[in-house]
Design a protein around this motif. Structure first.
Motif, mmCIF file in Angstrom:
data_model
loop_
_atom_site.group_PDB
_atom_site.id
_atom_site.type_symbol
_atom_site.label_atom_id
_atom_site.label_comp_id
_atom_site.label_asym_id
_atom_site.label_seq_id
_atom_site.Cartn_x
_atom_site.Cartn_y
_atom_site.Cartn_z
ATOM 1 N N LEU A 82 28.531 -1.735 32.207
ATOM 2 C CA LEU A 82 29.257 -2.019 33.047
ATOM 3 C C LEU A 82 27.857 -1.956 34.478
ATOM 4 N N GLU A 83 26.658 -1.443 33.789
ATOM 5 C CA GLU A 83 25.669 -1.485 34.559
ATOM 6 C C GLU A 83 24.470 -2.968 34.588
ATOM 7 N N LEU A 87 28.000 -3.137 38.428
ATOM 8 C CA LEU A 87 29.631 -1.804 38.727
ATOM 9 C C LEU A 87 29.658 -0.598 38.520
ATOM 10 N N ILE A 88 28.392 -0.503 38.308
ATOM 11 C CA ILE A 88 28.211 1.612 38.332
ATOM 12 C C ILE A 88 26.558 1.623 38.178
ATOM 13 N N LYS A 89 25.823 2.391 38.557
ATOM 14 C CA LYS A 89 24.589 3.100 38.038
ATOM 15 C C LYS A 89 24.240 4.218 37.489
ATOM 16 N N ILE A 102 26.068 9.062 36.038
ATOM 17 C CA ILE A 102 27.186 7.339 36.772
ATOM 18 C C ILE A 102 27.718 7.230 37.761
ATOM 19 N N THR A 103 27.235 6.947 38.105
ATOM 20 C CA THR A 103 27.832 6.866 39.627
ATOM 21 C C THR A 103 28.583 5.114 39.451
ATOM 22 N N ILE A 104 29.263 5.205 40.794
ATOM 23 C CA ILE A 104 30.081 4.286 40.657
ATOM 24 C C ILE A 104 29.720 3.504 41.626
ATOM 25 N N THR A 105 29.386 1.795 41.977
ATOM 26 C CA THR A 105 29.042 1.030 43.041
ATOM 27 C C THR A 105 29.865 0.411 43.447
ATOM 28 N N ASP A 106 29.241 0.104 44.466
ATOM 29 C CA ASP A 106 30.489 -0.837 45.814
ATOM 30 C C ASP A 106 31.385 -2.005 45.235
ATOM 31 N N GLU A 107 30.572 -2.784 44.627
ATOM 32 C CA GLU A 107 31.365 -3.694 44.004
ATOM 33 C C GLU A 107 32.220 -3.088 42.423
ATOM 34 N N GLY A 108 31.564 -1.593 41.995
ATOM 35 C CA GLY A 108 32.536 -0.803 40.988
ATOM 36 C C GLY A 108 34.306 -0.613 41.175
ATOM 37 N N LYS A 109 33.622 0.141 42.954
ATOM 38 C CA LYS A 109 35.109 0.319 43.439
ATOM 39 C C LYS A 109 36.336 -1.199 43.959
ATOM 40 N N ASP A 110 35.515 -1.597 44.212
ATOM 41 C CA ASP A 110 36.686 -2.725 44.792
ATOM 42 C C ASP A 110 37.403 -2.820 43.675
ATOM 43 N N PHE A 111 36.372 -3.840 42.376
ATOM 44 C CA PHE A 111 37.018 -4.538 41.147
ATOM 45 C C PHE A 111 37.875 -2.973 40.641
ATOM 46 N N ALA A 112 37.999 -2.571 40.858
ATOM 47 C CA ALA A 112 38.336 -0.967 39.599
ATOM 48 C C ALA A 112 40.072 -0.355 40.566
#
Length: 139
Positions: A82-83, A87-89, A102-112
Motif C-alpha cells: 500500500l505504501e 495509498l499510505i505512509k 501508519i497514516t492514509i494519504t489523500d490518494e488513499g482516502k479518495d480510493f478507500a
C-alpha cells in the motif's frame, strides 16, 4: 442450489448450518470485491487494511495485526504494498523507534472512500429485506 428464502421451508432455514451461511456470505463478498478491485492496483488482501486505516488513521502495524488477528509480518507485507502504491505512509513512532505509525494519504482516502461506498451498496443489497432493528441484531 437453493438461493432464495422462498426456496426453503422454515424448518430447512432453522436447520441450515450457520457456518455454511457465513461461508456463503463471505465468499459472495470476496467475489464481489475481487471483481471490483481487479481494475485497480490494489488486491483483495490489501483492501481490509486500507479500509481500516480509512476508518481510523494513525495506528500501528501491531494495532492492525490485533484488529485482524493476523501476524505483524502479514500486516507489514500488505502495508509495504500500500505504501509503494502511495495509498499510505509509515513513519517511526518517536516514542518507540521499533514501532511504525501508519497514516492514509489523500490518494488513499479518495480510493478507500469510493470502494467503501461501493462496499456499502453490496451490504445494503444483502440486507435490504431487514429492518434497521433486524440489521442491528444481525450485525
Amino acid at each position: 442450489m437453493k438461493t432464495d428464502k422462498k426456496d426453503f421451508s422454515d424448518n430447512e432455514i432453522i436447520e441450515y448450518p450457520l457456518p455454511k451461511i457465513l461461508s456463503i456470505i463471505f465468499r459472495s463478498h470476496n467475489m464481489y470485491l475481487s471483481n471490483l478491485l481487479k481494475e485497480t492496483e490494489i488486491n483483495f488482501g490489501e483492501f481490509p487494511f486500507l479500509i481500516d486505516l480509512y476508518r481510523r488513521d494513525h495506528i500501528t502495524q501491531k494495532d492492525l495485526a490485533d484488529e485482524f488477528n493476523v501476524s505483524e509480518g502479514t500486516v507489514a507485507r500488505a502495508v509495504k504494498k500500500l505504501e509503494d502504491k502511495g495509498l499510505i505512509k509509515r513513519k517511526e513512532n518517536p516514542k518507540n523507534r521499533r514501532e511504525k505509525i501508519i497514516t492514509i494519504t489523500d490518494e488513499g482516502k479518495d480510493f478507500a472512500s469510493k470502494v467503501f461506498d461501493i462496499d456499502g451498496e453490496w451490504e445494503d443489497e444483502i440486507l435490504n429485506h431487514l429492518t434497521e432493528d433486524e440489521r442491528l441484531i444481525f450485525k
